[in-house]
Structures are given as structure tokens and as C-alpha cells.
Write an enzyme that holds these catalytic residues in place. Structure first.
Site, PDB file in Angstrom:
ATOM      1  N   GLU A 323       0.820  -1.217   0.000  1.00  0.00           N
ATOM      2  CA  GLU A 323       0.000   0.000   0.000  1.00  0.00           C
ATOM      3  C   GLU A 323       0.853   1.264   0.000  1.00  0.00           C
ATOM      4  O   GLU A 323       0.390   2.320  -0.426  1.00  0.00           O
ATOM      5  CB  GLU A 323      -0.925   0.030   1.233  1.00  0.00           C
ATOM      6  N   HIS A 344       8.287 -26.866   0.686  1.00  0.00           N
ATOM      7  CA  HIS A 344       7.581 -27.970   0.023  1.00  0.00           C
ATOM      8  C   HIS A 344       6.495 -27.448  -0.912  1.00  0.00           C
ATOM      9  O   HIS A 344       5.623 -28.187  -1.323  1.00  0.00           O
ATOM     10  CB  HIS A 344       6.990 -28.910   1.074  1.00  0.00           C
ATOM     11  N   LYS A 459     -13.937   0.383  -3.159  1.00  0.00           N
ATOM     12  CA  LYS A 459     -14.966   0.791  -2.187  1.00  0.00           C
ATOM     13  C   LYS A 459     -16.069   1.576  -2.898  1.00  0.00           C
ATOM     14  O   LYS A 459     -17.254   1.370  -2.655  1.00  0.00           O
ATOM     15  CB  LYS A 459     -14.353   1.695  -1.112  1.00  0.00           C
TER      16      LYS A 459
HETATM   17  O1  PA5 Z   1      -3.524   1.525   5.573  1.00  0.00           O
HETATM   18  C1  PA5 Z   1      -4.673   1.911   5.648  1.00  0.00           C
HETATM   19  O2  PA5 Z   1      -4.941   3.088   5.959  1.00  0.00           O
HETATM   20  C2  PA5 Z   1      -5.827   0.977   5.375  1.00  0.00           C
HETATM   21  O3  PA5 Z   1      -5.397  -0.322   5.235  1.00  0.00           O
HETATM   22  C3  PA5 Z   1      -6.839   1.040   6.506  1.00  0.00           C
HETATM   23  O4  PA5 Z   1      -6.215   0.680   7.707  1.00  0.00           O
HETATM   24  C4  PA5 Z   1      -8.039   0.129   6.241  1.00  0.00           C
HETATM   25  O5  PA5 Z   1      -8.622   0.466   5.024  1.00  0.00           O
HETATM   26  C5  PA5 Z   1      -9.058   0.246   7.369  1.00  0.00           C
HETATM   27  O6  PA5 Z   1      -9.487   1.565   7.501  1.00  0.00           O
HETATM   28  P1  PA5 Z   1     -10.276   2.067   8.763  1.00  0.00           P
HETATM   29  O7  PA5 Z   1      -9.395   1.937   9.950  1.00  0.00           O
HETATM   30  O8  PA5 Z   1     -10.598   3.485   8.471  1.00  0.00           O
HETATM   31  O9  PA5 Z   1     -11.504   1.213   8.920  1.00  0.00           O
END
Ligand code: PA5
Length: 469
Positions: A323, A344, A459
Site C-alpha cells: 500500500e 515444500h 470501495k
Molecule cells: O492503511 C490503511 O490506511 C488501510 O489499510 C486502513 O487501515 C483500512 O482500510 C481500514 O481503515 P479504517 O481503519 O478506516 O476502517
């Protein structure tokens, strides 16, 4: 200072042109300085240049700040409040469901798997030293999975003669920084409903939200008036938030020493600030991984974890790297393996497949408990008596050395992250090392490591599809 993990790239150095790492030194140090200076920029509240927006540098000095807060404010510090809430939950419930996804889930799972008994949830309450069973949900929309957990906890409450006894009771820690993530929000509705039906007199004590200062979950929590609500600080992004209440509250409930975790992270930040290039785990890991990606096209970074306890740390790192740096059509692809299991399965490809991988071994060091040995038997049909008395760590070490020699013989580069052992202090170091290295690499290649605009696309579509009926 307790011992620090060590990064050893020696087995990969022959794959890097002479002088290349030296040549990278000033750029890597400049990226380190930029990473650290960003903390001041962020703290100053000054306008952030567009290429740095968002700037979530708050995680860097956060462990040190929290430990200082504890020193100065004692029982009123955030650490003490987290520990008090955890102690209250431990004393009053036997199951805790942690709801969250992505950065609001993966770090906690990594800590739980690294530091708790692998069969924790199957032990009796005494065997768990009073620590509740911990379950993770809200990280998917898998109806069967969620239903199975809801039913099990519901039945536990239904069967109990004394509904107020810890054995009957479940608490929910719901974690979402934005407060609007659909997977977590949908799960929370269902688990909240179960708590309200089964324990109507204790709802305010049995639900603990961890969320940002605004958003739907914050509004809901304020309106419901839960006894404890913890904030996820501004300026710390989801995947950098493992050492905020996001990870610290569930960790404290799970009996993990959160002060040690924070100290490990603080020690790693100090190491990154002060250790020289060439013996600096954060900078050296960044330099070697980057050089091999750019010069030798090793675009797949395998974190080869030698121990089942470390797998979830690898999965947490997969998210962090993917990310943070998987943007603008560049960024190495992370992949976690667990050995010897994956020798394996993936081992074949790592040994003879495409030459596009850098393997970094995450080596566990001393086992957490007294090691077991190969037993001797009078019948020796399996012909293992020659190994009788060998402790399992000795066999693991042979596997590690044998595997790395096999890769080296085929000119496949490996590097090692050697842990002294696995404890809270070391896990804090690992988190901070990888978070810092990811940001330094982002600054080095000109990718903003913060933010994850690409995650929004699914989303948006999912919500539009649902809104269409
Ligand atoms: O790195 C990030 O910001 C994302 O992976 C969020 O943690 C994830 O989308 C969850 O978001 P939230 O904590 O707002 O529910």
C-alpha cells in the site's frame, strides 16, 4: 538497551556491483533525513506541499512520546489508561472479538500470533492466565465465518448459568480510523446486536471503540456513551498505526507487555537516527533491496519467515509495502513465506524459477520455551535414531543453512534479519524497522509512502453496486 535485531546482507553483496552501495549512501541518508524532518514539518502544522500530501509521519516519534507521557503522567497517561481498560476486560470477560480490517487489524494479529501461545484460545482460563480468548472479525464479508463465531459466542452466553460470570461474557473492540469501512461496520452491527441481546446491562462496558476523532463510529460511540473510547491520533495512517491504541489495546488485553513493544520501537528509531550507514538495519535493508530491484530486476521481495509465529508479521508487512510503495506503476511486490512449510511448495520456484526475487530471511533466534528433541525408539524403522537427542532448533538451523546454500549455489541472493529471540521488545523493533525502511524507500524513489488512493476504487464501486439495490 536490550539486544537489537541485526540485518546481514552479506550473502547478497556479490550480486551488487562494486561501489554501488557506497554510491547510494548520500541518497539514502538524504531520504532518512527527509523522513525525520517530515516529523517536524508535520508537527509544525505548516502547509504540506502537494507531493507530500498526505503526510502521516506521526508514527516515527510516537513510541518515544508515549513512553515520555507515561513517565510524566503516570496513571493519567495513555499507556496506563490502555492497561487499565485491558485489565478491566480481562477480569470481566472470557472472549474478546477484535473487529477491524487492513491497518486496523493486521498488526494486532501479527503480535498475537508472534507472542501468544499458538493454542491460546483452546486453553482453559487458568492456562491462559486469565487472558480472554481473542477472535478477529470484520476483515471480510464472509457470512459463514461470521455466523460461526456469532453462534459460538451466543451459545456460550446462553448456556452459562451466571450470565455475569466472565466465562459467559464477550466484549467487542471495534477498530476503524475512518469509522466508515463497510466490512468492519457491518460486522459491528451484528456483534453489537449480540452483546445488546445477551448482556443488556453491561453494553457500555463490553464495547470499546478505537477510532478517529470524527466519523460515523465516533458519533455512534459518543451517542452510546461507552465507558472507554480510544482515539487513533491524527497524522498516523492505518498501516502505520499498530503501536497506537489500534494495536496496543488488544495487545494489552492479550497480556502482551505494551511498554516493551513501544521501547523496542523507540530503540529502533534511535538506531535508524544514529547508526552509521553500513551498520544501520533500516538504511542497509533499504539500500540493498532497492539496488537489487533497480539493477537486477528483483521486483518480488519474499519475506521468508522461519517459524509459524512470524507468518502474520509477514502478512502485516505485505500490506505495508504494497500500500505504501505500490503506486505510479512501480513498487516491489511483497510475498510472505513460512519455512520449512513453503520449501515444500514455493521452494521449487525460488530455487529454479524466474530470477525476479530477493529472499529476506526473518530468523527467529532462541525459541521462547525449552526446545523439544527427537526421541529415541527401540524400533528404529524410520531410522531417526541417528538424530535422537537433536533439538528441533538444531534441525531448523540445518534447514536454514541448507536452503540458503542451495540458493547461493544457484546465484540467488538472500539476506538475513536475525532476531535475538521473539518477545515484545523485538516485535516492536520489527514493526518500526519495516515502517521506517518503507518510508525511507518511498522518499528515495519519489513515491509518497503515505496514503492509499488505489484502495478507494473498489470501495466506490462496491457502494455504488449496493446502492443500486
Ligand atoms: O492503511 C490503511 O490506511 C488501510 O489499510 C486502513 O487501515 C483500512 O482500510 C481500514 O481503515 P479504517 O481503519 O478506516 O476502517
Amino acid at each position: 538497551m536490550s539486544s537489537l535485531l541485526e540485518y546481514d546482507p552479506s550473502a547478497a553483496l556479490k550480486h551488487i556491483a562494486p561501489g554501488r552501495l557506497k554510491g547510494l549512501q548520500s541518497a539514502i541518508e538524504a531520504a532518512r533525513d527527509e523522513t525525520l524532518n517530515d516529523v517536524e514539518l508535520w508537527q509544525s502544522g505548516a502547509a504540506v506541499p502537494p507531493e507530500k500530501d498526505p503526510l502521516d509521519a506521526g508514527f516515527i516519534q510516537w513510541p518515544e512520546e508515549l513512553l515520555l507521557d507515561l513517565q510524566e503522567n503516570g496513571d493519567n497517561s495513555l499507556i496506563a489508561r490502555l492497561e487499565a481498560c485491558a485489565a478491566r476486560l480481562r477480569d470481566t470477560v472470557d472472549s474478546v472479538v477484535v473487529l477491524g480490517i487492513g491497518g486496523s487489524y493486521m498488526g494486532m494479529r501479527a503480535m498475537f500470533e508472534a507472542l501468544n501461545n499458538p493454542y491460546h484460545n483452546e486453553l482453559c482460563r487458568n492456562g491462559r492466565a486469565g487472558v480472554p480468548r481473542i477472535y478477529f472479525e470484520g476483515w471480510n464479508v464472509d457470512s459463514d465465518n461470521q455466523k460461526a463465531l456469532l453462534n459460538m459466542l451466543d451459545k456460550r452466553a446462553e448456556r452459562a448459568e451466571d450470565k455475569a460470570a466472565p466465562g459467559a461474557r464477550t466484549a467487542v473492540i471495534v477498530i476503524s480510523k475512518s469509522g466508515g469501512t463497510l466490512e468492519t461496520a457491518v460486522s459491528f452491527r451484528n456483534f453489537r446486536d449480540m452483546i445488546e441481546r445477551r448482556f443488556p446491562d453491561a453494553v457500555k462496558q463490553l464495547i470499546v471503540p478505537v477510532t478517529g476523532d470524527s466519523g460515523k463510529l465516533r458519533d455512534l460511540a459518543n451517542e452510546a456513551g461507552f465507558d472507554d473510547i480510544f482515539s487513533i491520533p491524527d497524522g498516523i495512517g492505518g498501516r502505520f498505526s499498530v503501536l497506537t491504541p489500534v494495536g496496543l489495546l488488544p495487545a494489552a488485553v492479550a497480556g502482551i507487555n505494551i511498554r516493551e513493544l513501544l521501547q523496542g520501537a523507540a530503540d529502533m528509531t534511535e538506531h535508524m537516527r544514529s547508526a552509521a550507514y553500513g551498520s544501520n538495519a533500516v538504511l542497509d535493508y533499504t539500500a540493498v533491496s532497492h539496488a537489487l530491484e533497480i539493477d537486477s530486476d528483483l521486483r518480488i521481495r519474499i519475506l521468508s519467515t522461519w517459524g509459524s509465529r512470524l507468518e502474520a508479521i509477514g502478512l502485516w508487512y505485505d500490506q505495508l509495502l504494497a500500500e505504501s510503495l505500490g503506486k505510479h506503476e512501480i513498487g516491489a511486490t511483497p510475498l510472505t513465506g513460512v519455512n520449512t512449510r513453503d520449501l515444500h511448495s514455493r521452494g521449487q520456484q525460488h530455487q529454479e524459477g524466474r530470477r525476479d526475487k530477493l529472499i529476506t530471511n526473518l530468523l527467529p533466534g532462541k525459541p521462547m520455551s525449552d526446545p523439544i528433541s527427537v526421541l529415541k525408539r527401540d524400533d528404529d524403522f524410520d531410522q531417526l535414531n541417528k538424530f535422537a537427542g537433536f533439538e528441533l532448533p538444531r534441525i531448523l538451523q540445518a534447514a536454514i543453512e541448507g536452503t540458503n546454500k542451495a540458493y547461493a549455489d544457484e546465484n540467488r541472493p538472500t539476506t538475513d534479519i536475525q532476531l535475538p529471540t521473539i518477545n515484545a521488545h523485538v516485535v516492536g523493533q520489527i514493526f518500526q524497522m519495516f515502517m521506517l525502511a518503507t518510508v525511507v524507500e518511498g522518499r528515495l524513489v519519489g513515491t509518497n509512502p503515505y496514503g492509499q488512493p488505489g484502495v478507494e476504487a473498489y470501495k466506490k464501486n462496491m457502494n455504488a453496486i449496493l446502492a443500486g439495490g
